[in-house]
Motif scaffolding. Sequence first.
Motif, PDB file in Angstrom:
ATOM      1  N   SER A  12      86.244 -34.129  50.762  1.00  0.00           N
ATOM      2  CA  SER A  12      86.728 -33.388  52.008  1.00  0.00           C
ATOM      3  C   SER A  12      88.193 -33.422  52.360  1.00  0.00           C
ATOM      4  O   SER A  12      88.675 -32.748  53.031  1.00  0.00           O
ATOM      5  CB  SER A  12      85.543 -33.842  53.126  1.00  0.00           C
ATOM      6  N   GLY A  13      88.790 -34.650  52.105  1.00  0.00           N
ATOM      7  CA  GLY A  13      90.124 -34.793  52.419  1.00  0.00           C
ATOM      8  C   GLY A  13      90.963 -34.028  51.814  1.00  0.00           C
ATOM      9  O   GLY A  13      91.875 -33.273  52.154  1.00  0.00           O
ATOM     10  N   ALA A  14      90.610 -33.519  50.281  1.00  0.00           N
ATOM     11  CA  ALA A  14      91.138 -32.984  49.276  1.00  0.00           C
ATOM     12  C   ALA A  14      91.119 -31.518  49.752  1.00  0.00           C
ATOM     13  O   ALA A  14      92.113 -30.758  49.700  1.00  0.00           O
ATOM     14  CB  ALA A  14      90.830 -33.228  47.913  1.00  0.00           C
ATOM     15  N   ALA A  19      93.739 -26.632  51.981  1.00  0.00           N
ATOM     16  CA  ALA A  19      93.694 -25.741  53.052  1.00  0.00           C
ATOM     17  C   ALA A  19      94.903 -25.650  54.151  1.00  0.00           C
ATOM     18  O   ALA A  19      94.955 -24.644  54.556  1.00  0.00           O
ATOM     19  CB  ALA A  19      92.319 -25.606  53.751  1.00  0.00           C
ATOM     20  N   ALA A  20      95.510 -26.729  54.103  1.00  0.00           N
ATOM     21  CA  ALA A  20      96.498 -26.883  55.261  1.00  0.00           C
ATOM     22  C   ALA A  20      97.694 -25.934  54.803  1.00  0.00           C
ATOM     23  O   ALA A  20      98.155 -25.260  55.663  1.00  0.00           O
ATOM     24  CB  ALA A  20      96.961 -28.424  55.275  1.00  0.00           C
ATOM     25  N   ALA A  21      98.310 -25.934  53.433  1.00  0.00           N
ATOM     26  CA  ALA A  21      99.136 -25.143  52.869  1.00  0.00           C
ATOM     27  C   ALA A  21      99.168 -23.519  53.239  1.00  0.00           C
ATOM     28  O   ALA A  21      99.929 -22.825  54.124  1.00  0.00           O
ATOM     29  CB  ALA A  21      99.700 -25.337  51.604  1.00  0.00           C
ATOM     30  N   PRO A  22      97.859 -23.099  52.903  1.00  0.00           N
ATOM     31  CA  PRO A  22      97.903 -21.559  53.246  1.00  0.00           C
ATOM     32  C   PRO A  22      97.677 -21.312  54.724  1.00  0.00           C
ATOM     33  O   PRO A  22      98.056 -20.354  55.120  1.00  0.00           O
ATOM     34  CB  PRO A  22      96.459 -21.221  52.526  1.00  0.00           C
ATOM     35  N   ALA A  23      96.798 -22.342  55.387  1.00  0.00           N
ATOM     36  CA  ALA A  23      96.928 -21.885  56.872  1.00  0.00           C
ATOM     37  C   ALA A  23      98.377 -22.191  57.443  1.00  0.00           C
ATOM     38  O   ALA A  23      98.648 -21.266  58.328  1.00  0.00           O
ATOM     39  CB  ALA A  23      95.916 -23.020  57.473  1.00  0.00           C
ATOM     40  N   ALA A 130     108.105 -25.051  56.884  1.00  0.00           N
ATOM     41  CA  ALA A 130     108.583 -26.120  56.374  1.00  0.00           C
ATOM     42  C   ALA A 130     107.412 -27.171  55.993  1.00  0.00           C
ATOM     43  O   ALA A 130     107.070 -27.535  54.972  1.00  0.00           O
ATOM     44  CB  ALA A 130     109.724 -26.923  57.350  1.00  0.00           C
ATOM     45  N   ALA A 131     106.281 -27.151  56.886  1.00  0.00           N
ATOM     46  CA  ALA A 131     105.163 -27.717  56.477  1.00  0.00           C
ATOM     47  C   ALA A 131     104.399 -27.344  55.465  1.00  0.00           C
ATOM     48  O   ALA A 131     103.745 -27.839  54.599  1.00  0.00           O
ATOM     49  CB  ALA A 131     104.185 -28.004  57.904  1.00  0.00           C
ATOM     50  N   ALA A 132     104.207 -25.840  55.314  1.00  0.00           N
ATOM     51  CA  ALA A 132     103.630 -25.324  54.367  1.00  0.00           C
ATOM     52  C   ALA A 132     104.145 -25.616  53.029  1.00  0.00           C
ATOM     53  O   ALA A 132     103.798 -25.754  51.991  1.00  0.00           O
ATOM     54  CB  ALA A 132     103.740 -23.812  54.644  1.00  0.00           C
ATOM     55  N   LEU A 133     105.583 -25.574  53.068  1.00  0.00           N
ATOM     56  CA  LEU A 133     106.271 -25.988  51.821  1.00  0.00           C
ATOM     57  C   LEU A 133     106.083 -27.309  51.370  1.00  0.00           C
ATOM     58  O   LEU A 133     106.049 -27.686  50.112  1.00  0.00           O
ATOM     59  CB  LEU A 133     107.949 -25.638  51.955  1.00  0.00           C
ATOM     60  N   THR A 134     106.068 -28.289  52.142  1.00  0.00           N
ATOM     61  CA  THR A 134     105.590 -29.679  51.999  1.00  0.00           C
ATOM     62  C   THR A 134     104.333 -29.715  51.580  1.00  0.00           C
ATOM     63  O   THR A 134     104.001 -30.494  50.633  1.00  0.00           O
ATOM     64  CB  THR A 134     105.894 -30.501  53.263  1.00  0.00           C
ATOM     65  N   LEU A 135     103.465 -29.033  52.133  1.00  0.00           N
ATOM     66  CA  LEU A 135     101.946 -29.245  51.805  1.00  0.00           C
ATOM     67  C   LEU A 135     101.467 -28.591  50.689  1.00  0.00           C
ATOM     68  O   LEU A 135     100.337 -28.808  50.291  1.00  0.00           O
ATOM     69  CB  LEU A 135     101.127 -29.021  53.202  1.00  0.00           C
TER      70      LEU A 135
END
Length: 149
Positions: A12-14, A19-23, A130-135
């Motif tokens: 679930s963590g993975a 899902a975090a980057a697309p969001a 920037a978060a999306a690029l990181t995640l």
Amino acid sequence: MATSSSLPRLRSGAVAINAAAPAAYALGALLLVGEGAVHVQQFVAEFSGVRWIGPLFLANAAAVLVTIAGLTWPRTRRLAALAGVVISAVALGSLVVSYGTGLFGWQEAGFRTPVALAMITEAGAVILLAAALTLDPGAARRAAAARRR
């Protein structure tokens, strides 16, 4: 029934990380839409006759539009996100400078609703893109595959 296995928790963590980057890309794109809308509205309402600043507002809106288009394609998403970070950071920095020494002969005075909206959308776009690029998990896999070749 309780289990002591951590396997479901890891999965679930993975899933959440994946899902975090697309969001973040999607929310960053929405903030870019807001940024472009504020710049177009301000061009029409206030800055159409202001030398340099007026055309820069339109240039920002056009750059944001191209960036949003780039965010919709997986092959250009990372470059578009980087462009969005730069465009929004430059716009935010320019706003700050216009309150201080002025920018191209224009000095901002007072604090209006469009200024607040611009600050929120620009800062938010910088943070989320920037978060999306990181995640972005796909970017790490692509980089590792490129190193193996």
